[in-house]
Design a protein around this motif. Structure first.
Motif, PDB file in Angstrom:
ATOM      1  N   MET A   1       5.001   6.214   5.635  1.00 23.95           N
ATOM      2  CA  MET A   1       5.236   5.473   4.409  1.00 23.95           C
ATOM      3  C   MET A   1       4.538   6.206   3.272  1.00 23.95           C
ATOM      4  O   MET A   1       3.433   6.713   3.434  1.00 23.95           O
ATOM      5  CB  MET A   1       4.692   4.050   4.564  1.00 23.95           C
ATOM      6  CG  MET A   1       4.902   3.207   3.341  1.00 23.95           C
ATOM      7  SD  MET A   1       4.536   1.436   3.541  1.00 23.95           S
ATOM      8  CE  MET A   1       2.803   1.438   3.875  1.00 23.95           C
ATOM      9  N   ARG A   2       5.177   6.239   2.136  1.00 24.62           N
ATOM     10  CA  ARG A   2       4.626   6.867   0.932  1.00 24.62           C
ATOM     11  C   ARG A   2       4.512   5.819  -0.165  1.00 24.62           C
ATOM     12  O   ARG A   2       5.200   4.806  -0.133  1.00 24.62           O
ATOM     13  CB  ARG A   2       5.541   8.006   0.449  1.00 24.62           C
ATOM     14  CG  ARG A   2       5.831   9.115   1.449  1.00 24.62           C
ATOM     15  CD  ARG A   2       4.648  10.008   1.726  1.00 24.62           C
ATOM     16  NE  ARG A   2       4.046  10.569   0.537  1.00 24.62           N
ATOM     17  CZ  ARG A   2       4.264  11.794   0.082  1.00 24.62           C
ATOM     18  NH1 ARG A   2       5.084  12.602   0.703  1.00 24.62           N
ATOM     19  NH2 ARG A   2       3.644  12.230  -0.996  1.00 24.62           N
ATOM     20  N   ALA A   3       3.655   6.105  -1.138  1.00 28.14           N
ATOM     21  CA  ALA A   3       3.473   5.207  -2.278  1.00 28.14           C
ATOM     22  C   ALA A   3       3.789   5.957  -3.561  1.00 28.14           C
ATOM     23  O   ALA A   3       3.337   7.078  -3.760  1.00 28.14           O
ATOM     24  CB  ALA A   3       2.037   4.679  -2.312  1.00 28.14           C
TER      25      ALA A   3
ATOM     26  N   THR B   1       6.299   1.214  -2.422  1.00 29.46           N
ATOM     27  CA  THR B   1       6.387   1.983  -1.183  1.00 29.46           C
ATOM     28  C   THR B   1       7.836   2.385  -0.937  1.00 29.46           C
ATOM     29  O   THR B   1       8.753   1.853  -1.564  1.00 29.46           O
ATOM     30  CB  THR B   1       5.874   1.188   0.029  1.00 29.46           C
ATOM     31  OG1 THR B   1       6.805   0.144   0.326  1.00 29.46           O
ATOM     32  CG2 THR B   1       4.483   0.627  -0.220  1.00 29.46           C
ATOM     33  N   ASP B   2       8.017   3.298  -0.003  1.00 32.70           N
ATOM     34  CA  ASP B   2       9.372   3.719   0.352  1.00 32.70           C
ATOM     35  C   ASP B   2       9.791   3.181   1.723  1.00 32.70           C
ATOM     36  O   ASP B   2      10.623   3.767   2.397  1.00 32.70           O
ATOM     37  CB  ASP B   2       9.492   5.249   0.302  1.00 32.70           C
ATOM     38  CG  ASP B   2       8.624   5.953   1.322  1.00 32.70           C
ATOM     39  OD1 ASP B   2       7.816   5.290   2.020  1.00 32.70           O
ATOM     40  OD2 ASP B   2       8.742   7.190   1.433  1.00 32.70           O
ATOM     41  N   ARG B   3       9.215   2.055   2.112  1.00 34.58           N
ATOM     42  CA  ARG B   3       9.602   1.443   3.386  1.00 34.58           C
ATOM     43  C   ARG B   3      11.111   1.243   3.426  1.00 34.58           C
ATOM     44  O   ARG B   3      11.726   0.938   2.401  1.00 34.58           O
ATOM     45  CB  ARG B   3       8.924   0.097   3.568  1.00 34.58           C
ATOM     46  CG  ARG B   3       7.441   0.196   3.857  1.00 34.58           C
ATOM     47  CD  ARG B   3       6.866  -1.174   4.064  1.00 34.58           C
ATOM     48  NE  ARG B   3       7.391  -1.756   5.311  1.00 34.58           N
ATOM     49  CZ  ARG B   3       6.671  -2.527   6.108  1.00 34.58           C
ATOM     50  NH1 ARG B   3       5.429  -2.833   5.810  1.00 34.58           N
ATOM     51  NH2 ARG B   3       7.204  -3.021   7.207  1.00 34.58           N
TER      52      ARG B   3
ATOM     53  N   THR C   1       8.230  -3.294  -0.490  1.00 33.39           N
ATOM     54  CA  THR C   1       6.832  -3.687  -0.609  1.00 33.39           C
ATOM     55  C   THR C   1       6.154  -2.912  -1.732  1.00 33.39           C
ATOM     56  O   THR C   1       6.630  -1.862  -2.153  1.00 33.39           O
ATOM     57  CB  THR C   1       6.042  -3.462   0.696  1.00 33.39           C
ATOM     58  OG1 THR C   1       6.046  -2.079   1.019  1.00 33.39           O
ATOM     59  CG2 THR C   1       6.631  -4.253   1.854  1.00 33.39           C
ATOM     60  N   TYR C   2       5.046  -3.459  -2.186  1.00 34.31           N
ATOM     61  CA  TYR C   2       4.246  -2.855  -3.247  1.00 34.31           C
ATOM     62  C   TYR C   2       2.791  -2.818  -2.808  1.00 34.31           C
ATOM     63  O   TYR C   2       2.353  -3.666  -2.032  1.00 34.31           O
ATOM     64  CB  TYR C   2       4.367  -3.657  -4.546  1.00 34.31           C
ATOM     65  CG  TYR C   2       5.772  -3.631  -5.087  1.00 34.31           C
ATOM     66  CD1 TYR C   2       6.160  -2.660  -6.000  1.00 34.31           C
ATOM     67  CD2 TYR C   2       6.721  -4.547  -4.667  1.00 34.31           C
ATOM     68  CE1 TYR C   2       7.457  -2.602  -6.475  1.00 34.31           C
ATOM     69  CE2 TYR C   2       8.017  -4.502  -5.134  1.00 34.31           C
ATOM     70  CZ  TYR C   2       8.378  -3.528  -6.036  1.00 34.31           C
ATOM     71  OH  TYR C   2       9.659  -3.473  -6.498  1.00 34.31           O
ATOM     72  N   ILE C   3       2.062  -1.856  -3.307  1.00 30.91           N
ATOM     73  CA  ILE C   3       0.628  -1.754  -3.085  1.00 30.91           C
ATOM     74  C   ILE C   3      -0.034  -2.016  -4.434  1.00 30.91           C
ATOM     75  O   ILE C   3       0.299  -1.374  -5.435  1.00 30.91           O
ATOM     76  CB  ILE C   3       0.213  -0.358  -2.579  1.00 30.91           C
ATOM     77  CG1 ILE C   3       1.003   0.031  -1.328  1.00 30.91           C
ATOM     78  CG2 ILE C   3      -1.290  -0.278  -2.367  1.00 30.91           C
ATOM     79  CD1 ILE C   3       0.720  -0.803  -0.115  1.00 30.91           C
TER      80      ILE C   3
END
Length: 79
Positions: A1-3, A23-25, A30-32
């Motif tokens: 996963m990348r942000a 994110t690239d889920r 999703t978000y961080i």
């Protein structure tokens, strides 16, 4: 996963800013969020029990606008 960086609180000092990442889920969106750890006893009491693998963070409304902007762009409603 990348942000992917979306934006940071424009009123924060360098290195200490609430920030929002996407994110690239592939299974869900999703978000961080990087923010201030909530330690206020009254807020913690209002929220109630938080599992050990989770935490509460506080982020300014200005940071949430980066989410709204990205959402609008993805839905094709960005003006």
């Amino acid at each position: 996963m990348r942000a992917k960086f979306l934006g940071k609180d424009p009123e924060s000092t360098e290195g200490a800013s609430p920030t929002l990442f996407a994110t690239d889920r592939t299974d869900r969106i999703t978000y961080i969020a990087q923010g201030w750890k909530v330690t206020d006893p009254q807020i913690l009491a209002d929220v109630g029990s938080v599992p050990d693998h989770e935490t509460l963070i506080e982020i300014p409304e200005e940071v949430l606008k980066f989410y709204a902007r990205r959402y609008a762009q993805e839905k094709g409603t960005d003006n």
